[in-house]
Design a protein around this motif. Structure first.
Motif, PDB file in Angstrom:
ATOM      1  N   VAL A 199       0.858  -1.184   0.000  1.00 16.12           N
ATOM      2  CA  VAL A 199       0.000   0.000   0.000  1.00 16.12           C
ATOM      3  C   VAL A 199       0.891   1.230   0.000  1.00 16.12           C
ATOM      4  O   VAL A 199       2.094   1.150   0.276  1.00 16.12           O
ATOM      5  CB  VAL A 199      -0.944   0.023   1.225  1.00 16.12           C
TER       6      VAL A 199
ATOM      7  N   LYS B 272       2.810   4.389   1.198  1.00 18.98           N
ATOM      8  CA  LYS B 272       3.365   4.779   2.498  1.00 18.98           C
ATOM      9  C   LYS B 272       4.133   6.088   2.364  1.00 18.98           C
ATOM     10  O   LYS B 272       4.551   6.470   1.271  1.00 18.98           O
ATOM     11  CB  LYS B 272       4.295   3.693   3.036  1.00 18.98           C
TER      12      LYS B 272
ATOM     13  N   VAL C 115       1.417   4.220   6.727  1.00 23.89           N
ATOM     14  CA  VAL C 115       0.431   4.052   5.656  1.00 23.89           C
ATOM     15  C   VAL C 115      -0.295   5.363   5.380  1.00 23.89           C
ATOM     16  O   VAL C 115      -0.829   6.008   6.292  1.00 23.89           O
ATOM     17  CB  VAL C 115      -0.585   2.954   6.029  1.00 23.89           C
TER      18      VAL C 115
ATOM     19  N   LEU D  58      -3.322   7.565   4.250  1.00 24.13           N
ATOM     20  CA  LEU D  58      -4.755   7.354   4.420  1.00 24.13           C
ATOM     21  C   LEU D  58      -5.562   8.492   3.802  1.00 24.13           C
ATOM     22  O   LEU D  58      -5.044   9.584   3.572  1.00 24.13           O
ATOM     23  CB  LEU D  58      -5.092   7.264   5.920  1.00 24.13           C
TER      24      LEU D  58
ATOM     25  N   ASN E 212      -9.057   5.512   6.137  1.00 23.68           N
ATOM     26  CA  ASN E 212      -8.919   4.243   5.428  1.00 23.68           C
ATOM     27  C   ASN E 212      -7.915   4.406   4.290  1.00 23.68           C
ATOM     28  O   ASN E 212      -7.605   5.528   3.867  1.00 23.68           O
ATOM     29  CB  ASN E 212     -10.265   3.751   4.892  1.00 23.68           C
ATOM     30  N   ILE E 213      -7.398   3.277   3.796  1.00 20.18           N
ATOM     31  CA  ILE E 213      -6.458   3.366   2.685  1.00 20.18           C
ATOM     32  C   ILE E 213      -7.226   3.798   1.433  1.00 20.18           C
ATOM     33  O   ILE E 213      -8.413   3.482   1.283  1.00 20.18           O
ATOM     34  CB  ILE E 213      -5.710   2.032   2.457  1.00 20.18           C
TER      35      ILE E 213
END
Length: 355
Positions: A244, A246, A252, A254, A259-260
């Motif tokens: 994902v 970063k 991460v 978002l 949420n991603i």
């Protein structure tokens, strides 16, 4: 029945549980919490556990109980975002509809040779216990070197001084003065406390290599009996392995709804989340409050707000043993007895409210 899976029982997911249970969890939703240990751990107090000034039981808080809360214990080995499965070291994979990843952080060794192999840690409860055993089994006049002059290093050094007056304690800090991210008044107060209490602070340190009982500061060897590493953190390796987006710190990226970007069912809370603040328990709890609000709206089909309010952080408090402290409250620097009393009171309220 929708399945909400919480990975990690830290400050963020503990807040998620307390916001949803017992009365705010929809009838068609169940929760599974996965953690390696069967209790919530007060990570902000691991320094005291390692120093031997609090018992193991004092840094543990039981998880809540609820008919639709399942607790699973084990090591997470992989998060499969495509198949919506969490793989464990033992047993069947755990499916999810929504997931909140709160796996916390690990030590970051900055590619310094030997740092991982020859230093102790306080980043999880198992390592803090091991560090406690090592520090408190040392004979008199042993040398303990603590690498990292941030909040964790300062609290560990001061607590260890009160616990073991017979030890030689050295604190290695990269900055020109301890706690350089704090106002100068706070930094000087802490630096003076160490000087008064016989903790040697090595400012402008640059650890280049670590060997068994030896660390190298600017390539010069320093003999020591134990080395404890508090010089940086990075997200848990499970998160680092996720494919994902970063940021530069490996956290991460978002959306504004936590949420991603490619999956509205995958949330990240706490130390693994890319946020415009330094990671902290307080930040994780503020983020968790908003995640619960988003989950409830999505579960009920409600429209999401255009913007979420800015997470308000009240400040940061640190201890210098059991009687003195320091911190920032509403951007105001505080030092001395009052800071320590405030920190003790906040900790008591947290344990009483969550226990």
């Amino acid at each position: 029945m929708k399945k909400l899976v919480l990975l990690g029982g830290g400050y963020g997911n503990m807040r998620v549980l307390h916001r949803l249970l017992p009365n705010n969890l929809p009838e068609d939703v169940s929760i599974t919490l996965i953690d390696r240990v069967p209790y919530h751990c007060l990570k902000t107090e691991y320094y005291a556990l390692a120093a031997g000034t609090v018992s193991d039981q004092e840094v543990r808080v039981p998880f809540p109980e609820h008919p639709r809360l399942e607790l699973k214990y084990g090591e997470i080995t992989k998060i499969d975002l495509e198949k919506k499965l969490v793989h464990l070291d033992e047993g069947e994979p755990v499916p999810y509809d929504d997931i909140v990843i709160g796996l916390g952080c690990e030590d970051k060794y900055h590619n310094i040779p030997g740092a991982k192999e020859y230093t102790h840690s306080i980043q999880n409860i198992e390592k803090a216990r091991e560090t406690y055993q090592t520090l408190n089994n040392l004979p008199a006049n042993s040398v303990v070197s603590i690498v990292g002059g941030g909040l964790s290093g300062v609290e560990l050094a001061s607590e260890l001084r009160e616990s073991r007056e017979d030890l030689v304690i050295k604190l290695f800090d990269r900055g020109k003065i301890i706690l350089s991210a704090f106002p100068e008044r706070v930094s000087r107060y802490v630096q003076n406390w160490f000087q008064t209490n016989g903790v040697e602070v090595i400012n402008g340190a640059n650890i280049t290599k670590v060997e068994d009982r030896t660390l190298y500061n600017h390539d010069e060897p320093v003999q020591t009996d134990v080395i404890v590493w508090t010089a940086g953190i990075q997200p848990n390796w499970i998160v680092r392995d996720m494919d994902v987006e970063k940021d530069k710190q490996g956290r991460v990226v978002l959306t504004k709804y936590h949420n991603i970007p490619v999956d509205e069912h995958v949330y990240v809370v706490g130390d693994c989340a890319s946020l415009p603040y330094a990671p902290s328990a307080q930040l994780a709890e503020g983020q968790a409050d908003q995640i619960v609000q988003i989950l409830q709206k999505r579960w009920s089909g409600q429209e999401l707000p255009e913007e979420l309010p800015t997470i308000k952080l009240k400040g940061v408090l640190g201890s210098l043993g059991k009687k003195q402290g320091f911190g920032l409250m509403a951007e105001r620097a505080i030092t001395g007895r009052i800071a320590r009393i405030l920190k003790s009171g906040i900790l008591w309220m947290y344990k009483y409210h969550n226990g």
